[in-house]
Design an enzyme around this catalytic site. Sequence first.
Site, mmCIF file in Angstrom:
data_model
loop_
_atom_site.group_PDB
_atom_site.id
_atom_site.type_symbol
_atom_site.label_atom_id
_atom_site.label_comp_id
_atom_site.label_asym_id
_atom_site.label_seq_id
_atom_site.Cartn_x
_atom_site.Cartn_y
_atom_site.Cartn_z
ATOM 1 N N LYS A 70 -6.713 2.250 16.959
ATOM 2 C CA LYS A 70 -6.013 3.180 16.051
ATOM 3 C C LYS A 70 -6.754 4.505 15.841
ATOM 4 O O LYS A 70 -6.126 5.543 15.684
ATOM 5 C CB LYS A 70 -5.777 2.515 14.695
ATOM 6 C CG LYS A 70 -4.676 1.475 14.696
ATOM 7 C CD LYS A 70 -4.473 0.925 13.290
ATOM 8 C CE LYS A 70 -3.223 0.080 13.207
ATOM 9 N NZ LYS A 70 -2.893 -0.299 11.821
ATOM 10 N N ASP A 106 1.999 3.020 8.719
ATOM 11 C CA ASP A 106 1.510 1.945 7.834
ATOM 12 C C ASP A 106 1.735 2.305 6.367
ATOM 13 O O ASP A 106 2.144 1.464 5.563
ATOM 14 C CB ASP A 106 0.018 1.684 8.068
ATOM 15 C CG ASP A 106 -0.244 0.970 9.386
ATOM 16 O OD1 ASP A 106 0.652 0.242 9.857
ATOM 17 O OD2 ASP A 106 -1.344 1.144 9.951
#
Length: 285
Positions: A70, A106
Site C-alpha cells: 500500500k 479505506d
Amino acid sequence: MISGHTKIYAVLGHPIGHTLSPVMHNRAMKALQMDAVYLALDVPPDEVRTCLDAMRIMSFGGLNVTIPLKEKVIEVMDELAPSATLLGAVNTIEFRDGKLIGHNTDGVGFLKASQSAFGESIDGKTVFVLGAGGAGRAVALTAASAGASAVTVADIDEARASKTVEEIKSAAPTCNTSFVKAGSDEAKQACLASDWVVQASPLGMKPDDPAPMEAGWFRDGQCLFDLIYMYPETVTMKEAASAGARCSNGLGMLMEQGAEAFEVWTGRTAARHEMMCALQEAVYK
Ligand code: NAP
C-alpha cells in the site's frame, strides 16, 4: 464467459491467498453483466513497478493493492487522489489515459459503513479509536478529517498512537485529539466519554481472544464499530451490547471500500447488496 474482450481487474498483495476481494468483485461484475474478471495476484514488493508497467500496457481495468504494497506503490503512481495523500497509502489504482492514479477507499469505506450501521454521520462526534496500526490510523485520520469534534487514539504501543495524533493535528487542526495507553484507566474513561468507539486492534480475531474492552468501558447511547468481520457478533460487540451500546462489525466496511473502488474504475454504481451477500456467504458459510 471469458471472451477476447474480457477486462481484467485484480488485487495485488504478498501473500494474497486469504483475500475476499475476488468473491465480492466477481459477484458485482456478474450482477451488472460485465465482460470482466477479478483475480488475486501475488506480487513481491520488489517486482511491483515491473508488474504495474506491464498491466498498464495490457489495459487492465483497475487494481486493488493490499499489504505489504500500500505504501510501496506510491512511488509508481503518476498522480495521487486526495484520499491517498491523506492516508499516505494506496488501496485502489485507476488507469486513466495511460496514467496510474492512486486512491485510498479505506477511509470512505469506514465512513459509509458506520453511517449505514448507525443511521448518523461522524460529523461533530467524539471518537475513541483502539489500535493505531494500518486500519486504526486510517480510521482516526478519516474521522478527524470528516468532522469528528474529538479523536482519542489508544494503542499498546504509545509511540504509534502519538504518531497518529501528530498526523491528525496536521491534517485536521480543528479536531481535538490526544492519545492514551491501551488498557489503562485513562483509556477506559476516554472510551466511556466518547460518542463512537472504533475497535481496530487485532484482539477478537481468534475465537478464544479476550475482549480488549469489557462491558465497563461502554454505556447506553454509544456506538461501537468493530473492524473485525469474521464473526457476526465479535467478542467486543458482546461486551458493548450488554452495556447498551449499538454495535456493528467490520464486514460493511470491507464491502464499502470495495464498492468505492469499483465505482472509481467503472464509473458505474456498484452492486452493494450482491457484494455484501457474497461476503456473508464466504465469511459466515
Ligand atoms: P495492525 O497494523 O497489526 O495494527 C494493529 C494495532 O493494534 C497495532 O498497533 C497493535 O500493536 C495494536 N494492538 C494489538 N493489541 C492491542 C490491544 N490489546 N489494545 C490496543 N492495541 C493493540 O493491524 P491492522 O491492519 O490495522 O488491522 C487491525 C484489525 O482491523 C484487524 O482485525 C483487521 O482484520 C481489521 N481490519 C478490518 C478491515 C475492514 O475492512 N473491516 C480493514 C482493515 C483491517 P502491536 O503491533 O504492538 O501488537
